[in-house]
Design a protein around this motif. Sequence first.
Motif, PDB file in Angstrom:
ATOM      1  N   PRO A   1       0.835  -1.215   0.000  1.00  0.00           N
ATOM      2  CA  PRO A   1       0.000   0.000   0.000  1.00  0.00           C
ATOM      3  C   PRO A   1       0.862   1.254   0.000  1.00  0.00           C
ATOM      4  CG  PRO A   1      -0.019  -1.040   2.159  1.00  0.00           C
ATOM      5  CD  PRO A   1       0.679  -2.001   1.231  1.00  0.00           C
ATOM      6  N   SER A   2       0.257   2.370  -0.375  1.00  0.00           N
ATOM      7  CA  SER A   2       0.981   3.630  -0.509  1.00  0.00           C
ATOM      8  C   SER A   2       1.584   4.106   0.807  1.00  0.00           C
ATOM      9  CB  SER A   2       0.067   4.718  -1.078  1.00  0.00           C
ATOM     10  OG  SER A   2      -1.090   4.882  -0.249  1.00  0.00           O
ATOM     11  N   ASN A   3       1.012   3.674   1.926  1.00  0.00           N
ATOM     12  CA  ASN A   3       1.542   4.097   3.222  1.00  0.00           C
ATOM     13  C   ASN A   3       2.695   3.216   3.696  1.00  0.00           C
ATOM     14  OD1 ASN A   3       0.149   1.784   3.839  1.00  0.00           O
ATOM     15  ND2 ASN A   3      -1.137   2.690   5.431  1.00  0.00           N
ATOM     16  N   ASN A   4       3.178   2.346   2.808  1.00  0.00           N
ATOM     17  CA  ASN A   4       4.336   1.497   3.109  1.00  0.00           C
ATOM     18  C   ASN A   4       5.391   1.699   2.033  1.00  0.00           C
ATOM     19  OD1 ASN A   4       6.200  -0.526   3.640  1.00  0.00           O
ATOM     20  ND2 ASN A   4       4.662  -2.089   4.057  1.00  0.00           N
ATOM     21  N   PRO A   5       6.093   2.850   2.038  1.00  0.00           N
ATOM     22  CA  PRO A   5       7.034   3.168   0.972  1.00  0.00           C
ATOM     23  C   PRO A   5       8.277   2.289   0.950  1.00  0.00           C
ATOM     24  CG  PRO A   5       7.185   4.784   2.735  1.00  0.00           C
ATOM     25  CD  PRO A   5       6.010   3.910   3.049  1.00  0.00           C
TER      26      PRO A   5
ATOM     27  N   THR B   1      -3.113  -5.247  -2.961  1.00  0.00           N
ATOM     28  CA  THR B   1      -3.979  -4.131  -2.549  1.00  0.00           C
ATOM     29  C   THR B   1      -5.351  -4.263  -3.190  1.00  0.00           C
ATOM     30  OG1 THR B   1      -3.108  -2.775  -4.369  1.00  0.00           O
ATOM     31  CG2 THR B   1      -2.028  -2.555  -2.233  1.00  0.00           C
TER      32      THR B   1
END
Length: 279
Positions: free
Chosen positions: A49-53, A175
Amino acid sequence: MITKKQILWLIALAIITVMVSVACKKKPTDTGNYMSVTEAGQTPAPEFPSNNPIGKLTIDTNQGLIQFNGLSFRSGAYYMNGNYTRKIYYYADVKVDSDSKPYVSAITKSEDGEIIEDEGKFYDYANGKGAVYNLEGIRYQSNNRITAEVTFTEDGYLVIRFSNYGLDITYSLTTEIIDSKSELEGTWKSGNHVIEIDSKGNITLNCPLGNNHNYHYSYTGKIDNDFDYPYAVKMYAMQGGERKVGTITFNNSSSATGSFYYYRNNIWDISSWSFSKVE
């Protein structure tokens, strides 16, 4: 006169008979539930997900299965039981039930979304921690409990070995939102009673018409995007200014039980019907 050799032979025969009888009664593996699968393609790369770069799955060795709650995984393509004309995919979600107990929800679908194996729920009765868990549950519409050896990896993969499978199934983090309501879409019937569920989860029950039915009306309801079985949905109908409430409970993706008010013989009556999904 019976000789010593004959006595020994009779004893040996009795022992063999007992051993065969016990072996026939024991059923360590239900072969009807054993699945043979073959890989049909590579496992897709994990989708973070985007919150896990950083692209890593955090695994806390002091936390149990609940630390993965909300994560979804999907396998690559497989062939099942020698059928090389249809590809299947395995899905696994980590969820928490109404008693706050975490479990792995496992389901199998064809490439066109058809349910091949209904949801199996696998719980951690051993209270494991970290990356590896020995789970237990029921799978493939069976009453037999099976085990699932589950391993999470930091690079976003999940490996599961079900005891009724001959190999490890490798999943990757995804996702993709997998709506449970898609399992229920279609036509459900109980005699002349028909329920329709569309792709958006809208449910409609048109009350059956007949000589004893003086009023014609429909019950409607809405299915949530995600749920656990058994899953109950309230349905409503308006008749003569009165709001009538019915309930349909989905036991799994192919059977349900409904209880509804309907008007016949000049009175409101309640009846329960068992519905099956029309394939």
